[in-house]
Structures are given as C-alpha cells and as structure tokens.
Scaffold this motif. Sequence first.
Motif, PDB file in Angstrom:
ATOM      1  N   ILE A   1      10.727  45.443  52.406  1.00 48.76           N
ATOM      2  CA  ILE A   1      12.068  44.940  52.651  1.00 48.76           C
ATOM      3  C   ILE A   1      12.341  43.873  51.600  1.00 48.76           C
ATOM      4  O   ILE A   1      11.877  42.740  51.713  1.00 48.76           O
ATOM      5  CB  ILE A   1      12.209  44.368  54.076  1.00 48.76           C
ATOM      6  CG1 ILE A   1      11.729  45.379  55.125  1.00 48.76           C
ATOM      7  CG2 ILE A   1      13.651  43.960  54.341  1.00 48.76           C
ATOM      8  CD1 ILE A   1      11.744  44.852  56.553  1.00 48.76           C
ATOM      9  N   GLN A   2      13.075  44.238  50.566  1.00 48.10           N
ATOM     10  CA  GLN A   2      13.399  43.276  49.510  1.00 48.10           C
ATOM     11  C   GLN A   2      14.502  43.839  48.628  1.00 48.10           C
ATOM     12  O   GLN A   2      15.138  44.831  48.968  1.00 48.10           O
ATOM     13  CB  GLN A   2      12.162  42.888  48.709  1.00 48.10           C
ATOM     14  CG  GLN A   2      11.397  44.043  48.086  1.00 48.10           C
ATOM     15  CD  GLN A   2      10.116  43.567  47.416  1.00 48.10           C
ATOM     16  OE1 GLN A   2      10.062  42.517  46.799  1.00 48.10           O
ATOM     17  NE2 GLN A   2       9.060  44.363  47.533  1.00 48.10           N
ATOM     18  N   SER A   3      14.740  43.197  47.508  1.00 41.64           N
ATOM     19  CA  SER A   3      15.889  43.540  46.669  1.00 41.64           C
ATOM     20  C   SER A   3      15.703  44.880  45.961  1.00 41.64           C
ATOM     21  O   SER A   3      14.605  45.430  45.880  1.00 41.64           O
ATOM     22  CB  SER A   3      16.103  42.442  45.623  1.00 41.64           C
ATOM     23  OG  SER A   3      14.955  42.316  44.794  1.00 41.64           O
ATOM     24  N   ASN A  30      16.434  47.878  51.408  1.00 47.29           N
ATOM     25  CA  ASN A  30      16.900  46.967  50.366  1.00 47.29           C
ATOM     26  C   ASN A  30      17.749  45.844  50.947  1.00 47.29           C
ATOM     27  O   ASN A  30      18.634  46.091  51.776  1.00 47.29           O
ATOM     28  CB  ASN A  30      17.705  47.734  49.319  1.00 47.29           C
ATOM     29  CG  ASN A  30      16.913  48.872  48.704  1.00 47.29           C
ATOM     30  OD1 ASN A  30      15.699  48.771  48.544  1.00 47.29           O
ATOM     31  ND2 ASN A  30      17.587  49.962  48.374  1.00 47.29           N
ATOM     32  N   THR A  31      17.474  44.616  50.520  1.00 43.50           N
ATOM     33  CA  THR A  31      18.239  43.459  50.979  1.00 43.50           C
ATOM     34  C   THR A  31      19.455  43.197  50.095  1.00 43.50           C
ATOM     35  O   THR A  31      20.413  42.564  50.534  1.00 43.50           O
ATOM     36  CB  THR A  31      17.351  42.206  51.010  1.00 43.50           C
ATOM     37  OG1 THR A  31      16.819  41.971  49.693  1.00 43.50           O
ATOM     38  CG2 THR A  31      16.197  42.389  51.980  1.00 43.50           C
ATOM     39  N   TYR A  48      23.250  42.570  51.159  1.00 48.29           N
ATOM     40  CA  TYR A  48      23.413  43.164  52.481  1.00 48.29           C
ATOM     41  C   TYR A  48      23.228  42.118  53.579  1.00 48.29           C
ATOM     42  O   TYR A  48      22.629  41.066  53.369  1.00 48.29           O
ATOM     43  CB  TYR A  48      22.429  44.317  52.672  1.00 48.29           C
ATOM     44  CG  TYR A  48      22.670  45.467  51.724  1.00 48.29           C
ATOM     45  CD1 TYR A  48      23.949  45.962  51.511  1.00 48.29           C
ATOM     46  CD2 TYR A  48      21.619  46.047  51.025  1.00 48.29           C
ATOM     47  CE1 TYR A  48      24.172  47.006  50.646  1.00 48.29           C
ATOM     48  CE2 TYR A  48      21.830  47.096  50.151  1.00 48.29           C
ATOM     49  CZ  TYR A  48      23.118  47.576  49.965  1.00 48.29           C
ATOM     50  OH  TYR A  48      23.348  48.612  49.098  1.00 48.29           O
ATOM     51  N   GLY A  50      21.971  40.815  57.466  1.00 44.88           N
ATOM     52  CA  GLY A  50      20.820  41.006  58.330  1.00 44.88           C
ATOM     53  C   GLY A  50      21.024  42.169  59.279  1.00 44.88           C
ATOM     54  O   GLY A  50      20.081  42.920  59.578  1.00 44.88           O
ATOM     55  N   VAL A  53      20.227  45.499  57.627  1.00 41.03           N
ATOM     56  CA  VAL A  53      18.782  45.702  57.521  1.00 41.03           C
ATOM     57  C   VAL A  53      18.206  46.087  58.882  1.00 41.03           C
ATOM     58  O   VAL A  53      17.391  47.012  59.001  1.00 41.03           O
ATOM     59  CB  VAL A  53      18.093  44.437  56.974  1.00 41.03           C
ATOM     60  CG1 VAL A  53      16.572  44.560  57.044  1.00 41.03           C
ATOM     61  CG2 VAL A  53      18.534  44.173  55.530  1.00 41.03           C
ATOM     62  N   SER A  74       7.632  41.950  52.782  1.00 42.05           N
ATOM     63  CA  SER A  74       8.962  41.389  52.531  1.00 42.05           C
ATOM     64  C   SER A  74       8.942  40.550  51.270  1.00 42.05           C
ATOM     65  O   SER A  74       7.938  39.927  50.932  1.00 42.05           O
ATOM     66  CB  SER A  74       9.433  40.534  53.717  1.00 42.05           C
ATOM     67  OG  SER A  74       8.678  39.340  53.833  1.00 42.05           O
ATOM     68  N   MET A  77      15.139  37.943  49.778  1.00 43.81           N
ATOM     69  CA  MET A  77      15.996  38.225  50.922  1.00 43.81           C
ATOM     70  C   MET A  77      17.484  38.301  50.586  1.00 43.81           C
ATOM     71  O   MET A  77      18.219  39.061  51.197  1.00 43.81           O
ATOM     72  CB  MET A  77      15.778  37.159  52.001  1.00 43.81           C
ATOM     73  CG  MET A  77      14.377  37.179  52.581  1.00 43.81           C
ATOM     74  SD  MET A  77      14.173  35.925  53.856  1.00 43.81           S
ATOM     75  CE  MET A  77      12.384  35.955  54.003  1.00 43.81           C
ATOM     76  N   ILE A  82      18.991  37.710  56.748  1.00 49.57           N
ATOM     77  CA  ILE A  82      18.093  38.867  56.663  1.00 49.57           C
ATOM     78  C   ILE A  82      16.720  38.524  57.241  1.00 49.57           C
ATOM     79  O   ILE A  82      15.979  39.407  57.676  1.00 49.57           O
ATOM     80  CB  ILE A  82      17.990  39.342  55.198  1.00 49.57           C
ATOM     81  CG1 ILE A  82      19.322  39.963  54.778  1.00 49.57           C
ATOM     82  CG2 ILE A  82      16.854  40.347  55.004  1.00 49.57           C
ATOM     83  CD1 ILE A  82      19.428  40.275  53.308  1.00 49.57           C
ATOM     84  N   ILE A  86      13.900  40.929  59.186  1.00 46.65           N
ATOM     85  CA  ILE A  86      12.531  41.186  58.725  1.00 46.65           C
ATOM     86  C   ILE A  86      11.543  40.977  59.861  1.00 46.65           C
ATOM     87  O   ILE A  86      10.658  41.803  60.101  1.00 46.65           O
ATOM     88  CB  ILE A  86      12.194  40.283  57.524  1.00 46.65           C
ATOM     89  CG1 ILE A  86      12.999  40.718  56.295  1.00 46.65           C
ATOM     90  CG2 ILE A  86      10.692  40.310  57.229  1.00 46.65           C
ATOM     91  CD1 ILE A  86      12.881  39.775  55.118  1.00 46.65           C
TER      92      ILE A  86
END
Length: 281
Positions: A1-3, A30-31, A48, A50, A53, A74, A77, A82, A86
Amino acid sequence: IQSWVSYGHVGNASAVFPVQRLGANVWSINTVQFSNHTGYGHWTGQVYTGESVRELVDGIAARDVLRTCDAVLSGYMGDAGIGSAILHAVERVRAENPAAVYCCDPVIGDTDTGVYVRPGIEDFIREQALPQADIATPNRFELERLTGIDCSTLEAVKAAAERLRGMLRPDGIRCVLLTSLETETTPGDHIDLLAAEGGSFHLLRTPLLPVSVNGAGDAIAALFLYHRLRTSSAHAALEAAGSSVFGVMRRTAEAGSREIQLIAAQEEFVAPTEVFRATGV
C-alpha cells in the motif's frame, strides 16, 4: 500500500516488480497515482482518500483470500487519512492469518529534503503505525526523527535502532532495517546498510556509486521483507536485498539514468552479480 507513478519507478512502481520477479504474488493498492515522481518538480495525478484505499482492501477480502496473505507493506501515504485504511488492512489480514507480518516503511523525508509528507503523517507513523508493525525500514533521517537520536556514529545508530525496535509490536519479530547509513566507520567511498533484530546488529557495506535516483529505498524495503519471510533471518535478508539493489544501482549508474533500472537489471533480483556479506557489529 503506497504510491504509484506511471513513468519511472518509485513506490509500488519500484516495490512490486522485484518481488514478483522472485515469484511472489503481490496485490498492490496505490495511495496516489502520479505521472512521475515529485523529484522532477512537475507532475500530474491524484492523491487517493483513505476511504478509497479501504474499499480496495475490503474488495480483496471479499474474495476470501486474506488467509493466504503473508505480509502487508506500507510506504508513502500521500494523506494522513490513508493511515487508518492501512491499519484496517493489517487488522483484516491478521484476522485471517495471525502469522502475517506488517512491514512499515516510515516515509517521512530525507536529509537533503527535510520532511516532505503532509501534516499528520509523521505523527500517525510514530503513534499508530509503528506500534502495529513487525518490521520498520527507515532511512537515517527518518530514524533520527522517530527516535530523537543523532545517528552520526555507529553506536548511536545501534542505540536508535534499538529504540525504534522498542516502538514496534511487542509480540512481533521487531526487526529494523536502516536503508542508508554513513558513520565514522564508513569509508568515504562506501555506503552501509544495517539490520537489527533480537539484540543483534548486522552491517552490510557496498561501494558508493555515482548515482542519485529515487525509488531504491522502496525496492530494498520490499526485497528485505520478502527475504526475511523466506529465510526467517535478518542477516540473510540483508545480504540478499542489499546485493540485489547494489547490482541494480550499478546498472543504473552505467546507464547514466535518472530512473532506477529495475527492468533492465532484473536478473539481479534472482542472482546478484556480486554477493556482499554482512558482518556482526
């Protein structure tokens, strides 16, 4: 979970492919979705929420597959909101697989840029994410911010790593990887990595290459997590991840590229050209 970036390799665009190349299934959320990393000074795209996600996490859970998930990773963020999404992912995965590991790459900033994340994110990492994490993979700047210890000497780095380990989940493996390090013991033409787990410290030293690119930290965090899961050894994971990333960075330097050459140098993930050995310190 990240960019995520469409052009180049940072965030998930740097972390996903290396472990896929090693045979792991990866479910990427993707954050942010940007055209390119922000180091170029101009980019397009969206951050994005929270809730978006969380919806993806719940959508994956609806497939009844979380029991097969070994780890959550992760990174960047984009927005403090977000963070709760997570931790929602970590909670849902652990409910289905209590042995699952949460690796928190505490992206806050770097020595040359200072803090570059939005307000609230650093506090969330310190107060909420790390207490749920089993593994943390900071750079030196982030280690200093999170622990309040000046990491200019090796002994100070070890003290900071132990303090950070104490901030991690009490019943987890409590492992810390310091992704870039220069102390009084580091030769000027080298760079160090350090892993700490169970009261032991492992140092990996590689030549310093004439290259400055984004995304290497994202790749090494993912690779370290993969190899730590595979070997149950911080020492072995450090050697495997560090050797692979050095090979990729050497290929990047040879190409004179501003983007890390993950695709062209992909064999380095499977069989590093040069294997570096870690030592106890």
